[in-house]
Design a protein around this motif. Structure first.
Motif, PDB file in Angstrom:
ATOM      1  N   TRP A   1       5.762   4.870  -2.276  1.00 46.58           N
ATOM      2  CA  TRP A   1       4.687   5.648  -2.890  1.00 46.58           C
ATOM      3  C   TRP A   1       4.253   5.027  -4.205  1.00 46.58           C
ATOM      4  CZ3 TRP A   1       5.818  11.639  -2.687  1.00 46.58           C
ATOM      5  CH2 TRP A   1       5.801  12.064  -1.364  1.00 46.58           C
ATOM      6  N   CYS A   2       2.975   5.220  -4.531  1.00 48.90           N
ATOM      7  CA  CYS A   2       2.464   4.802  -5.830  1.00 48.90           C
ATOM      8  C   CYS A   2       2.858   5.834  -6.892  1.00 48.90           C
ATOM      9  CB  CYS A   2       0.948   4.630  -5.788  1.00 48.90           C
ATOM     10  SG  CYS A   2       0.050   6.181  -5.628  1.00 48.90           S
ATOM     11  N   ASP A   3       2.625   5.469  -8.148  1.00 48.82           N
ATOM     12  CA  ASP A   3       3.025   6.355  -9.250  1.00 48.82           C
ATOM     13  C   ASP A   3       2.341   7.719  -9.169  1.00 48.82           C
ATOM     14  OD1 ASP A   3       4.638   4.392 -10.190  1.00 48.82           O
ATOM     15  OD2 ASP A   3       3.246   3.703 -11.732  1.00 48.82           O
ATOM     16  N   ALA A   4       1.063   7.727  -8.781  1.00 49.99           N
ATOM     17  CA  ALA A   4       0.317   8.987  -8.732  1.00 49.99           C
ATOM     18  C   ALA A   4       0.924   9.941  -7.711  1.00 49.99           C
ATOM     19  CB  ALA A   4      -1.147   8.724  -8.403  1.00 49.99           C
ATOM     20  N   CYS A   5       1.284   9.421  -6.555  1.00 48.52           N
ATOM     21  CA  CYS A   5       1.866  10.278  -5.526  1.00 48.52           C
ATOM     22  C   CYS A   5       3.256  10.754  -5.941  1.00 48.52           C
ATOM     23  CB  CYS A   5       1.915   9.537  -4.199  1.00 48.52           C
ATOM     24  SG  CYS A   5       0.284   9.335  -3.471  1.00 48.52           S
ATOM     25  N   VAL A   6       4.009   9.874  -6.577  1.00 47.42           N
ATOM     26  CA  VAL A   6       5.337  10.270  -7.062  1.00 47.42           C
ATOM     27  C   VAL A   6       5.198  11.422  -8.053  1.00 47.42           C
ATOM     28  CG1 VAL A   6       7.310   9.496  -8.436  1.00 47.42           C
ATOM     29  CG2 VAL A   6       6.401   8.033  -6.633  1.00 47.42           C
TER      30      VAL A   6
ATOM     31  N   GLU B   1       0.841  -1.194   0.000  1.00 51.62           N
ATOM     32  CA  GLU B   1       0.000   0.000   0.000  1.00 51.62           C
ATOM     33  C   GLU B   1       0.875   1.242   0.000  1.00 51.62           C
ATOM     34  OE1 GLU B   1      -2.769   0.159   3.171  1.00 51.62           O
ATOM     35  OE2 GLU B   1      -3.897  -1.588   2.495  1.00 51.62           O
ATOM     36  N   CYS B   2       0.496   2.184  -0.827  1.00 47.44           N
ATOM     37  CA  CYS B   2       1.177   3.471  -0.858  1.00 47.44           C
ATOM     38  C   CYS B   2       1.112   4.112   0.521  1.00 47.44           C
ATOM     39  CB  CYS B   2       0.512   4.370  -1.897  1.00 47.44           C
ATOM     40  SG  CYS B   2       1.099   6.055  -1.865  1.00 47.44           S
ATOM     41  N   GLN B   3       2.232   4.595   1.032  1.00 46.34           N
ATOM     42  CA  GLN B   3       2.266   5.187   2.362  1.00 46.34           C
ATOM     43  C   GLN B   3       1.786   6.635   2.361  1.00 46.34           C
ATOM     44  OE1 GLN B   3       6.374   3.230   3.168  1.00 46.34           O
ATOM     45  NE2 GLN B   3       5.597   3.903   5.131  1.00 46.34           N
ATOM     46  N   SER B   4       1.473   7.159   1.177  1.00 49.06           N
ATOM     47  CA  SER B   4       0.951   8.515   1.115  1.00 49.06           C
ATOM     48  C   SER B   4      -0.568   8.509   0.986  1.00 49.06           C
ATOM     49  CB  SER B   4       1.584   9.250  -0.061  1.00 49.06           C
ATOM     50  OG  SER B   4       1.102  10.566  -0.128  1.00 49.06           O
ATOM     51  N   CYS B   5      -1.117   7.686   0.078  1.00 45.16           N
ATOM     52  CA  CYS B   5      -2.561   7.710  -0.153  1.00 45.16           C
ATOM     53  C   CYS B   5      -3.227   6.397   0.208  1.00 45.16           C
ATOM     54  CB  CYS B   5      -2.858   8.073  -1.608  1.00 45.16           C
ATOM     55  SG  CYS B   5      -2.412   6.784  -2.779  1.00 45.16           S
ATOM     56  N   GLY B   6      -2.453   5.319   0.411  1.00 47.11           N
ATOM     57  CA  GLY B   6      -3.042   4.061   0.830  1.00 47.11           C
ATOM     58  C   GLY B   6      -3.498   3.159  -0.305  1.00 47.11           C
TER      59      GLY B   6
HETATM   60 ZN   LIG Z   1      -0.215   7.052  -3.478  1.00 47.44          ZN
END
Ligand SMILES: [Zn+2]
Length: 59
Positions: free
Chosen positions: A46-51, A8-13
Motif C-alpha cells: 500500500w501507498c502512504d495515503a492508503c496506510v 503500484e499500490c494494491q489498494s488505489c493503484g
Molecule cells: Zn494507495
C-alpha cells in the motif's frame, strides 16, 4: 518497453513508496452484534495515503 516493474499500490493503484500491510475487514457494531475485525489472508503493498486512511495491521 514493459520490462520495468513499477510499484503500484494494491489498494488505489497509485505508483508510490509502498508499505507491506495486512488489510483488515471491519464489521461495524450493530444492535445485536459487536464490531468485528477480520484480517485478510494475504499481505498487500500500500501507498502512504492508503496506510493512513484504511484499516490494516502492520506486517
Ligand atoms: Zn494507495
Amino acid at each position: 518497453m514493459g520490462t520495468e516493474t513499477s510499484a503500484e499500490c494494491q489498494s488505489c493503484g497509485d505508483e508510490s513508496t509502498l508499505t507491506e500491510v495486512r488489510r483488515v475487514y471491519v464489521t461495524p457494531a450493530d444492535w445485536d452484534t459487536e464490531s468485528k475485525i477480520t484480517p485478510a489472508d494475504d499481505t498487500e503493498q500500500w501507498c502512504d495515503a492508503c496506510v493512513l486512511h484504511y484499516p490494516h495491521q502492520p506486517v
